[in-house]
Scaffold this active site. Structure first.
Site, mmCIF file in Angstrom:
data_model
loop_
_atom_site.group_PDB
_atom_site.id
_atom_site.type_symbol
_atom_site.label_atom_id
_atom_site.label_comp_id
_atom_site.label_asym_id
_atom_site.label_seq_id
_atom_site.Cartn_x
_atom_site.Cartn_y
_atom_site.Cartn_z
ATOM 1 N N ALA A 110 0.808 -1.228 0.000
ATOM 2 C CA ALA A 110 0.000 0.000 0.000
ATOM 3 C C ALA A 110 0.838 1.273 0.000
ATOM 4 O O ALA A 110 0.324 2.360 0.223
ATOM 5 C CB ALA A 110 -0.944 -0.015 1.207
ATOM 6 N N SER A 123 -5.863 -9.743 -12.058
ATOM 7 C CA SER A 123 -5.577 -8.877 -13.214
ATOM 8 C C SER A 123 -6.325 -9.425 -14.426
ATOM 9 O O SER A 123 -6.587 -10.633 -14.504
ATOM 10 C CB SER A 123 -4.068 -8.901 -13.509
ATOM 11 O OG SER A 123 -3.811 -8.313 -14.772
ATOM 12 N N TYR A 138 3.277 -14.102 -14.586
ATOM 13 C CA TYR A 138 2.287 -13.192 -13.991
ATOM 14 C C TYR A 138 0.862 -13.715 -14.223
ATOM 15 O O TYR A 138 0.028 -13.734 -13.318
ATOM 16 C CB TYR A 138 2.494 -11.811 -14.611
ATOM 17 C CG TYR A 138 1.644 -10.700 -14.066
ATOM 18 C CD1 TYR A 138 1.871 -10.176 -12.791
ATOM 19 C CD2 TYR A 138 0.631 -10.128 -14.842
ATOM 20 C CE1 TYR A 138 1.105 -9.119 -12.307
ATOM 21 C CE2 TYR A 138 -0.129 -9.066 -14.367
ATOM 22 C CZ TYR A 138 0.112 -8.558 -13.099
ATOM 23 O OH TYR A 138 -0.642 -7.517 -12.628
HETATM 24 P P1 NAP Z 1 3.195 -0.833 -8.043
HETATM 25 O O1 NAP Z 1 2.881 0.599 -8.330
HETATM 26 O O2 NAP Z 1 4.407 -1.447 -8.624
HETATM 27 O O3 NAP Z 1 3.191 -1.030 -6.446
HETATM 28 C C1 NAP Z 1 3.425 -2.313 -5.930
HETATM 29 C C2 NAP Z 1 3.271 -2.282 -4.437
HETATM 30 O O4 NAP Z 1 3.445 -3.631 -3.969
HETATM 31 C C3 NAP Z 1 4.301 -1.435 -3.716
HETATM 32 O O5 NAP Z 1 3.687 -0.874 -2.600
HETATM 33 C C4 NAP Z 1 5.365 -2.466 -3.291
HETATM 34 O O6 NAP Z 1 6.074 -2.082 -2.115
HETATM 35 C C5 NAP Z 1 4.472 -3.643 -2.986
HETATM 36 N N1 NAP Z 1 5.117 -4.949 -3.021
HETATM 37 C C6 NAP Z 1 5.670 -5.597 -4.070
HETATM 38 N N2 NAP Z 1 6.145 -6.797 -3.698
HETATM 39 C C7 NAP Z 1 5.890 -6.915 -2.377
HETATM 40 C C8 NAP Z 1 6.155 -7.916 -1.402
HETATM 41 N N3 NAP Z 1 6.779 -9.056 -1.722
HETATM 42 N N4 NAP Z 1 5.771 -7.693 -0.128
HETATM 43 C C9 NAP Z 1 5.146 -6.540 0.210
HETATM 44 N N5 NAP Z 1 4.869 -5.552 -0.652
HETATM 45 C C10 NAP Z 1 5.249 -5.736 -1.933
HETATM 46 O O7 NAP Z 1 1.996 -1.777 -8.517
HETATM 47 P P2 NAP Z 1 0.465 -1.429 -8.895
HETATM 48 O O8 NAP Z 1 0.411 -1.147 -10.340
HETATM 49 O O9 NAP Z 1 -0.125 -0.482 -7.939
HETATM 50 O O10 NAP Z 1 -0.179 -2.890 -8.712
HETATM 51 C C11 NAP Z 1 -0.801 -3.282 -7.511
HETATM 52 C C12 NAP Z 1 -1.481 -4.618 -7.749
HETATM 53 O O11 NAP Z 1 -2.411 -4.497 -8.820
HETATM 54 C C13 NAP Z 1 -0.508 -5.722 -8.159
HETATM 55 O O12 NAP Z 1 -0.915 -6.948 -7.596
HETATM 56 C C14 NAP Z 1 -0.660 -5.773 -9.664
HETATM 57 O O13 NAP Z 1 -0.325 -7.024 -10.185
HETATM 58 C C15 NAP Z 1 -2.136 -5.475 -9.800
HETATM 59 N N6 NAP Z 1 -2.521 -4.974 -11.108
HETATM 60 C C16 NAP Z 1 -1.997 -3.801 -11.593
HETATM 61 C C17 NAP Z 1 -2.409 -3.351 -12.841
HETATM 62 C C18 NAP Z 1 -1.888 -2.078 -13.441
HETATM 63 O O14 NAP Z 1 -2.212 -1.804 -14.598
HETATM 64 N N7 NAP Z 1 -1.132 -1.260 -12.722
HETATM 65 C C19 NAP Z 1 -3.334 -4.087 -13.578
HETATM 66 C C20 NAP Z 1 -3.835 -5.277 -13.052
HETATM 67 C C21 NAP Z 1 -3.433 -5.701 -11.808
HETATM 68 P P3 NAP Z 1 7.483 -1.249 -2.165
HETATM 69 O O15 NAP Z 1 7.129 0.139 -2.591
HETATM 70 O O16 NAP Z 1 7.994 -1.307 -0.777
HETATM 71 O O17 NAP Z 1 8.320 -1.960 -3.190
#
Ligand code: NAP
Length: 248
Positions: A13, A142, A155
């Site tokens: 988060a 996703s 993924y």
């Molecule tokens: P993001 O901007 O890359 O942020 C990822 C977040 O997850 C960061 O807070 C990161 O923490 C944390 N994280 C990653 N690995 C972790 C771990 N092993 N333990 C604890 N925290 C962890 O990603 P986002 O785009 O917001 O995506 C969030 C979710 O939505 C993901 O599951 C992604 O697959 C899904 N999603 C995203 C999209 C899209 O288009 N963006 C589409 C479909 C699904 P740090 O900052 O500390 O690294």
């Protein structure tokens, strides 16, 4: 049962979609545990924003792909805020590569961070939820878990795995007042998608009937709804937030 005094834990988060979910659940009246893996500064900023809005919040560091760290995280949250009654499994990573070139580590890292994590946190969270007979679990899958994508076999497997996990746990927990749902965001503007080449982004945009990329708030609004009592009869569902991209 209102949201007052209930604790929501949102994994990953500190940034992106997870941050928007934490802020939305804070507005809804939950106390918020902001999980992050490495970026303490960003996580603290989310906590500060919540506190300014008079929401009780803490940042909690844990790599959710590690079962011991997950256990420690829950103990920390229980000591400071109380037992977790809302769990949002949002943390996730990508390590894209064509299947022919995909390294075992790229496969393992993504499956661990995106799928094992959901098993570890959910198994731990349901213990107290079963006692209080109330719980909300939202798993962030996703559209890639629904339709696949070149270069994302790891993924897609993790995100499709989340869907099967969601349906099975929803069946196990439905009679105990605990709902488990998955959401399937499409292309949402975050750090994760910012790194994609313009050519790929334009190709994606052409497939979105709404004609725009999603915002983190588009996803957070759905999660917020699923975590309230208005959604108490919705469980085991996979809801896409994708501007119509995957409609059938
Ligand atoms: P993001 O901007 O890359 O942020 C990822 C977040 O997850 C960061 O807070 C990161 O923490 C944390 N994280 C990653 N690995 C972790 C771990 N092993 N333990 C604890 N925290 C962890 O990603 P986002 O785009 O917001 O995506 C969030 C979710 O939505 C993901 O599951 C992604 O697959 C899904 N999603 C995203 C999209 C899209 O288009 N963006 C589409 C479909 C699904 P740090 O900052 O500390 O690294």
């Amino acid at each position: 049962m209102g949201t007052q005094e209930k604790v929501a834990l949102v994994t990953g988060a500190s940034r992106g979609i997870g941050k928007a979910i934490a802020l939305a659940l804070g507005e809804e009246g939950f106390k918020i545990a902001v999980n992050y893996r490495s970026n303490a500064k960003y996580a603290e900023e989310v906590v500060e924003t919540l506190r300014q809005k008079k929401v009780e919040a803490i940042a909690v560091k844990a790599d959710v792909s590690n079962a011991d760290e997950v256990e420690e995280m829950f103990i920390n949250v229980e000591k400071t805020l109380g037992v977790v009654q809302v769990l949002v499994n949002n943390a996730g990573i990508t390590k894209d590569n064509l299947l022919m070139r995909m390294k075992n580590e790229e496969w393992d890292d993504v499956i661990k961070a995106d799928l094992y994590s959901v098993f570890f946190t959910t198994k731990r969270a349901i213990r107290p939820m079963l006692k209080t007979k109330w719980g909300r679990i939202v798993n962030v899958s996703s559209v890639i878990g629904l339709i696949g994508n070149k270069g994302q076999a790891n993924y897609a497997a993790a995100k499709a795995g989340i869907i099967g996990f969601t349906k099975s746990s929803a069946r196990e927990l439905a009679s105990r007042g605990i709902t488990v749902n998955a959401i399937a965001p499409g292309f949402i503007e975050t750090d994760m998608t910012a790194v994609l080449p313009e050519e790929i982004k334009n190709g994606m945009l052409a497939q979105i009937p709404a004609g725009r990329f999603g915002k983190t708030e588009d996803v957070a609004n759905l999660v917020r709804f699923l975590c309230t009592d208005y959604a108490s009869y919705i469980t085991g569902q996979v809801i896409a937030v994708d501007g119509g991209m995957t409609m059938v």
